[in-house]
Design an enzyme around this catalytic site. Sequence first.
Site, PDB file in Angstrom:
ATOM      1  N   ASP B   7       0.882  -1.171   0.000  1.00  0.00           N
ATOM      2  CA  ASP B   7       0.000   0.000   0.000  1.00  0.00           C
ATOM      3  C   ASP B   7       0.919   1.221   0.000  1.00  0.00           C
ATOM      4  OD1 ASP B   7      -2.390   1.533   0.219  1.00  0.00           O
ATOM      5  OD2 ASP B   7      -1.977   1.808   2.347  1.00  0.00           O
ATOM      6  N   GLU B  68      -0.949  -1.246  -4.976  1.00  0.00           N
ATOM      7  CA  GLU B  68      -2.167  -0.478  -5.252  1.00  0.00           C
ATOM      8  C   GLU B  68      -1.934   0.478  -6.412  1.00  0.00           C
ATOM      9  OE1 GLU B  68      -4.529   1.219  -1.995  1.00  0.00           O
ATOM     10  OE2 GLU B  68      -4.835   2.967  -3.270  1.00  0.00           O
ATOM     11  N   ASP B 141      -2.646   1.293   6.854  1.00  0.00           N
ATOM     12  CA  ASP B 141      -1.775   0.999   5.708  1.00  0.00           C
ATOM     13  C   ASP B 141      -1.301  -0.457   5.728  1.00  0.00           C
ATOM     14  OD1 ASP B 141      -1.072   4.120   5.010  1.00  0.00           O
ATOM     15  OD2 ASP B 141      -1.212   3.705   7.145  1.00  0.00           O
TER      16      ASP B 141
END
Lengths: 194, 194
Positions: B7, B68, B141
């Site tokens: 992330d 991501e 996160d």
Amino acid sequence: MRILGVDPGLTRCGVGVIEAGASRRLSFIHVDVVRSSPDEPQDLRLLKVYNGLCGKLDTFIPDVVSIERVFAQENRSTVMGTAQVAGLAMLAAAQRGIPTALHTPSEVKLAITGNGTAGKRQVEFMVMRILGLNEMPKPADAADALAQAICHALRPAGAIQGGEREEHLTVAQRQWAEAAQKARRAKGPARRDM
Amino acid sequence: MRILGVDPGLTRCGVGVIEAGASRRLSFIHVDVVRSSPDEPQDLRLLKVYNGLCGKLDTFIPDVVSIERVFAQENRSTVMGTAQVAGLAMLAAAQRGIPTALHTPSEVKLAITGNGTAGKRQVEFMVMRILGLNEMPKPADAADALAQAICHALRPAGAIQGGEREEHLTVAQRQWAEAAQKARRAKGPARRDM
């Protein structure tokens, strides 16, 4: 002082190297474009551009790397790749202990032509004149990388980039600070993106 | 197959590692957050996060790195740093010959909950359940990095990410393709940014 300028881009990343001698006399050392093909996967493209940039740093051993500051809202279809390449240039410099500087396109125009909104042709003309070149390097990314390096050499000493302290400025410093503020107002919050 | 999910973020970059065994059984291996301080210069922050990511790759030796996908128009004040960290993760994987995959937040939600617009709590609940965890890793996160890794493991075989070929799809593949198309329509051209 040797300055390596970077015009970041995933398909074409411009690299320009100049030497700033006594009394701000500038000489041309090198210009090139590091390329990657849009047909390749993103990760391999980033690796190729990173390796190309590392090669330039190891060949020319600059004292500082000057990189175009990238904004989120400009040309959306390529801005993420451009931002990533700017990040790779910062990484490659940091890995070698070389300091980096970021200058916006309007700072580059102001430093080179005295006008933060100068046209591309005027900037190119002045790059040729300042470096004593007979013709302008192609493609545009190569010229922009040289302009970025020249900007770093010619910026007023103590140029105000963040607009923090603005007392006791020279005329050049004040012009610089005004152009930077104007750019910030035009761009809004994304100005602080990078 | 070992999957390392990322992330991306400059202040906090989530890293989650899972093992995908036979019949898609998933087990938890590791979760952590690589950090850099907003007080440090951008180039040193990128170097710190890159070194942290390289350390994770060399410790856990994943078969694939799932990252991501970042869009230009989301949360403008931090998106450039986020895009740059995503680029560093791709670089670090490519340097080691590890393939990378990019999944959008809606693809992650769809793969984990069956609903591409599921809320954060629902995703967190399913991450805990799928991995058999007693509590959710903090901060968010870290959880998002695990969700990204799970998404890569659970995505329908031959998931249509670019919308290229859509004949002969299973129900799951069709749902995936529809969610991806919907996200593309909502995002406009920036969908292809990275």
